[in-house]
Design a protein around this motif. Structure first.
Motif, mmCIF file in Angstrom:
data_model
loop_
_atom_site.group_PDB
_atom_site.id
_atom_site.type_symbol
_atom_site.label_atom_id
_atom_site.label_comp_id
_atom_site.label_asym_id
_atom_site.label_seq_id
_atom_site.Cartn_x
_atom_site.Cartn_y
_atom_site.Cartn_z
ATOM 1 N N THR A 87 0.818 -1.211 0.000
ATOM 2 C CA THR A 87 0.000 0.000 0.000
ATOM 3 C C THR A 87 0.850 1.259 0.000
ATOM 4 O OG1 THR A 87 -1.802 -1.129 1.150
ATOM 5 C CG2 THR A 87 -1.790 1.271 1.231
ATOM 6 N N ILE A 88 1.868 1.283 0.841
ATOM 7 C CA ILE A 88 2.710 2.476 0.915
ATOM 8 C C ILE A 88 3.462 2.680 -0.392
ATOM 9 C CG2 ILE A 88 4.757 3.459 2.010
ATOM 10 C CD1 ILE A 88 3.785 2.371 4.649
ATOM 11 N N PHE A 104 8.759 0.482 -8.951
ATOM 12 C CA PHE A 104 8.925 1.581 -7.998
ATOM 13 C C PHE A 104 10.211 2.357 -8.256
ATOM 14 C CE2 PHE A 104 9.602 3.469 -3.783
ATOM 15 C CZ PHE A 104 8.344 3.996 -3.554
ATOM 16 N N ALA A 105 11.308 1.638 -8.563
ATOM 17 C CA ALA A 105 12.589 2.293 -8.830
ATOM 18 C C ALA A 105 12.523 3.154 -10.090
ATOM 19 C CB ALA A 105 13.688 1.246 -8.965
ATOM 20 N N MET A 106 11.847 2.664 -11.129
ATOM 21 C CA MET A 106 11.712 3.438 -12.360
ATOM 22 C C MET A 106 10.886 4.696 -12.133
ATOM 23 S SD MET A 106 11.163 0.577 -15.330
ATOM 24 C CE MET A 106 11.156 1.859 -16.567
ATOM 25 N N LEU A 128 10.960 7.759 -1.408
ATOM 26 C CA LEU A 128 11.320 6.607 -2.232
ATOM 27 C C LEU A 128 12.196 5.572 -1.518
ATOM 28 C CD1 LEU A 128 11.863 8.460 -5.600
ATOM 29 C CD2 LEU A 128 10.078 6.797 -5.092
ATOM 30 N N PRO A 129 13.232 5.973 -0.782
ATOM 31 C CA PRO A 129 14.048 4.943 -0.115
ATOM 32 C C PRO A 129 13.237 4.066 0.834
ATOM 33 C CG PRO A 129 15.185 7.055 -0.102
ATOM 34 C CD PRO A 129 13.791 7.320 -0.586
ATOM 35 N N PHE A 130 12.293 4.666 1.550
ATOM 36 C CA PHE A 130 11.464 3.905 2.478
ATOM 37 C C PHE A 130 10.601 2.898 1.733
ATOM 38 C CE2 PHE A 130 7.540 3.783 5.247
ATOM 39 C CZ PHE A 130 8.105 2.952 6.208
ATOM 40 N N GLY A 131 10.016 3.344 0.616
ATOM 41 C CA GLY A 131 9.181 2.442 -0.170
ATOM 42 C C GLY A 131 9.967 1.279 -0.750
ATOM 43 N N TRP A 154 12.723 -0.007 0.455
ATOM 44 C CA TRP A 154 13.098 -0.884 1.566
ATOM 45 C C TRP A 154 11.938 -1.797 1.954
ATOM 46 C CZ3 TRP A 154 11.082 -0.728 6.659
ATOM 47 C CH2 TRP A 154 11.709 -1.599 7.566
ATOM 48 N N LEU A 155 10.744 -1.242 2.013
ATOM 49 C CA LEU A 155 9.577 -2.047 2.365
ATOM 50 C C LEU A 155 9.330 -3.149 1.343
ATOM 51 C CD1 LEU A 155 7.000 0.611 3.620
ATOM 52 C CD2 LEU A 155 7.928 -1.287 4.943
ATOM 53 N N ARG A 156 9.366 -2.804 0.081
ATOM 54 C CA ARG A 156 9.062 -3.779 -0.956
ATOM 55 C C ARG A 156 10.130 -4.874 -1.048
ATOM 56 N NH1 ARG A 156 5.730 -1.357 -6.028
ATOM 57 N NH2 ARG A 156 4.014 -0.551 -4.770
ATOM 58 N N ALA A 157 11.383 -4.491 -0.856
ATOM 59 C CA ALA A 157 12.459 -5.476 -0.956
ATOM 60 C C ALA A 157 12.341 -6.557 0.117
ATOM 61 C CB ALA A 157 13.821 -4.789 -0.853
ATOM 62 N N GLY A 158 11.655 -6.260 1.231
ATOM 63 C CA GLY A 158 11.530 -7.216 2.319
ATOM 64 C C GLY A 158 10.272 -8.046 2.300
ATOM 65 N N LEU A 159 9.481 -7.952 1.230
ATOM 66 C CA LEU A 159 8.229 -8.709 1.163
ATOM 67 C C LEU A 159 8.474 -10.196 0.926
ATOM 68 C CD1 LEU A 159 5.985 -6.430 -1.078
ATOM 69 C CD2 LEU A 159 5.732 -6.830 1.367
ATOM 70 N N PRO A 160 7.661 -11.069 1.524
ATOM 71 C CA PRO A 160 7.709 -12.491 1.163
ATOM 72 C C PRO A 160 7.077 -12.684 -0.215
ATOM 73 C CG PRO A 160 5.927 -12.089 2.712
ATOM 74 C CD PRO A 160 6.666 -10.794 2.591
#
Length: 438
Positions: free
Chosen positions: A27-28, A99-101, A207-210, A212-218
Motif C-alpha cells: 500500500t505504501i 517503484f525504482a523506475m 522513495l528509499p522507504f518504499g 526498503w519495504l518492498r524489498a523485504g516482502l515475502p
C-alpha cells in the motif's frame, strides 16, 4: 502438480502478519507511486506555464494535459513487460522494479529547468519522464493487486485488495493536502514558479522507504512450479483465451472507472479554471472527496468479504449513476463551498465502494499463471485509452460548449457502461462459489 489458480501459501505467517506487513508494504509503495502521478494533474496549470510557451492560457493548459496523457501511452507496454515478469519471476522483483523506475522519473520531472531557461529541451525531457512514469505505473497495478489477493486468507481478500484503490485515494488526498498547504503559504507567483516542484520532491523523498519495504516482502508465487510447468508462452496464451469473457468485462469496468477517477482528479483544475473559485477551495474539494473515497474503498472491500462481490459492485454503482447529474447541477448552479465539498465528496464516497469489490473479483477470476500480467494489461489498456484522454475531453467539451456541466455528461456515460459490465460479472467470493477453490 501445483494448482496455478490458487494463491501460494506463505508458511509461518498468520493472517495478522499477512495483512499487516505485506499489505502495508504494498500500500505504501503503491501510494507513493500514485501520489506523484496524480500530483501532475493537480498542478497542470502551473506545469503548463513552466514548460510550454504560449500566450493563451487555454493552449498552455491543453499542452500540459497532453503531456499528462503521454504517460498513458507507455502504460500498456509497461503492463505487458512488468506484469508478465511478475508471473515468471515473482511479485516482489516486479514491484521493486516499477517503484525504482517511477522514482527516477519523478526526480527528473521535478528538477527539469523551465522552457524560458533551456527552450524546447524542457518539454521534451518532461514528456520522456512522463512516459517512463507511465511505463512503470502500467506494471504496478497488476502485480500489487495480485500480491494483495494472494497474501490474504480467503475470508479477508476483499479488505486486503481494497487497499489497492484506497491507496490511490490516499495518494490523491496527500497530493491535494500538499496543494492546500502550498497554496496557503506561497504566493501565486511562487507556486507557479517553483511551488509545484516542492510537491513532487516531497514524494521523491519517500522513495528509499518504499524500496526498503518492498524489498523485504515475502514472495507469493511458487517459482519452482513456474519453472517446471510454465515454460513457453503457449500455456499462458491458452489461459488468456480461456478467460476472454472476464478480460473483456474487466476492460469495460476499468474504462468506466478510469474516466470517473481522472475526471474526479480534474476537479481541482475544473473548480479553479471553470468555476473560478479560490485555489484554496479547489484543493480542499480534492482533499474532502479523496478522503471520503478512502472510506468508500475500504468499506467496499469490507462489505465484499461479508455479502459477496456482485452486490457490492452493482448497487452502489447504480446509486452513483442516479446521483451524478443532480450533484453536478447543484455545484454549477451554486458554486458554493458546501456544494463542492459536500456534493462531490458524497459522490466520491458512493462511487468508490463498487471498485474494491471489482478489483478482488477480477483478481479471483484470473488464474495465477496470468494474474499479474493480465490484470496489469487490462488496467493499462483501459486507462491508456480513456484515462489519458479524460481530462482533455472534458476540457475540450467545456471549451466548445461553454457548459460547465460537461464533466457530468462524460461521467454519466462512463458510470452506465461500468454498471452494465459489473452486472454481467459472476460472483467469485470463495464462500459463495460452491466447489470452487480460487
Amino acid at each position: 502438480m501445483t494448482d496455478q489458480s490458487a494463491p501460494t501459501a506463505i508458511s509461518g505467517s498468520d493472517s495478522s502478519v499477512l495483512i499487516g506487513r505485506g499489505v502495508l508494504a504494498v500500500t505504501i509503495g503503491n501510494m507513493l507511486e500514485f501520489y506523484d502521478f496524480i500530483t501532475y494533474s493537480f498542478f497542470a496549470i502551473q506545469i503548463g506555464h513552466t514548460f510550454f510557451s504560449s500566450n493563451s492560457q487555454y493552449t498552455s493548459l491543453m499542452l500540459s494535459l497532453a503531456t499528462f496523457g503521454a504517460g498513458f501511452v507507455t502504460r500498456p507496454i509497461g503492463a505487458v513487460v512488468i506484469g508478465s515478469y511478475s508471473d515468471r519471476a515473482g511479485r516482489r522483483p516486479a514491484m521493486v522494479l516499477s517503484f525504482a523506475m517511477m522514482g527516477s522519473a519523478i526526480i527528473v520531472l521535478a528538477l527539469t529547468p523551465s522552457y524560458a531557461t533551456i527552450g524546447i529541451a524542457a518539454p521534451i525531457i518532461v514528456i520522456i519522464a512522463r512516459m517512463v512514469q507511465g511505463f512503470s505505473l502500467g506494471g504496478e497495478v497488476g502485480p500489487t493487486t495480485a500480491y494483495l489477493m494472494e497474501v490474504a486468507p480467503p475470508n479477508r481478500r476483499g479488505i486486503a485488495v481494497s487497499w489497492q484503490p484506497a491507496s490511490q485515494e490516499i495518494a490523491a488526498t496527500a497530493g491535494a493536502l500538499v496543494g492546500v498547504l502550498l497554496s496557503r503559504t506561497m504566493s501565486e507567483a511562487a507556486l507557479d514558479s517553483y511551488g509545484w516542484r516542492i510537491a513532487f520532491l516531497i514524494g521523491a523523498a519517500c522513495l528509499p522507504f518504499g524500496l526498503w519495504l518492498r524489498a523485504g516482502l515475502p514472495e507469493t508465487v511458487d517459482l519452482q512450479a513456474v519453472e517446471t510447468h510454465m515454460k513457453g508462452a503457449r500455456k499462458r496464451l491458452g489461459a488468456v483465451r480461456a478467460n476472454t469473457g472476464i478480460i473483456i468485462l474487466g476492460l469495460l469496468v476499468l474504462a468506466s472507472g478510469t474516466i470517473i477517477t481522472y475526471v474526479g482528479q480534474y476537479m481541482t483544475t475544473y473548480a479553479e479554471n471553470t468555476l473560478h473559485v479560490a485555489t484554496e477551495l479547489a484543493f480542499a474539494t480534492s482533499v474532502i472527496s479523496n478522503g471520503l473515497g478512502i472510506v468508500g474503498a475500504l468499506s467496499g472491500g469490507w462489505l465484499a468479504d461479508r455479502i459477496g462481490r456482485w452486490p457490492v459492485m452493482v448497487w452502489p454503482q447504480l446509486a452513483a449513476l442516479l446521483l451524478t447529474y443532480p450533484i453536478f447541477l447543484w455545484i454549477v448552479d451554486t458554486q458554493s463551498a458546501w456544494a463542492l465539498l459536500g456534493g462531490f465528496g458524497f459522490l466520491s464516497l458512493v462511487g468508490s465502494i463498487p471498485y474494491s469489490a471489482f478489483y478482488v473479483a477480477l483478481a479471483e477470476g484470473l488464474p495465477q499463471n496470468i494474474r499479474g500480467g493480465a490484470f496489469a494489461t487490462i488496467y493499462a489498456v483501459a486507462i491508456a485509452a480513456f484515462g489519458g484522454t479524460a481530462q482533455l475531453i472534458v476540457t475540450w467539451l467545456i471549451h466548445v460548449t461553454g457548459n460547465a456541466l460537461a464533466p457530468a455528461w462524460y461521467m454519466l456515460l462512463a458510470t452506465a457502461i461500468g454498471l452494465a459490465a459489473m452486472a454481467m460479472m459472476r460472483e467469485t467470493a470463495p464462500d459463495r462459489v460452491a466447489g470452487t477453490d480460487r
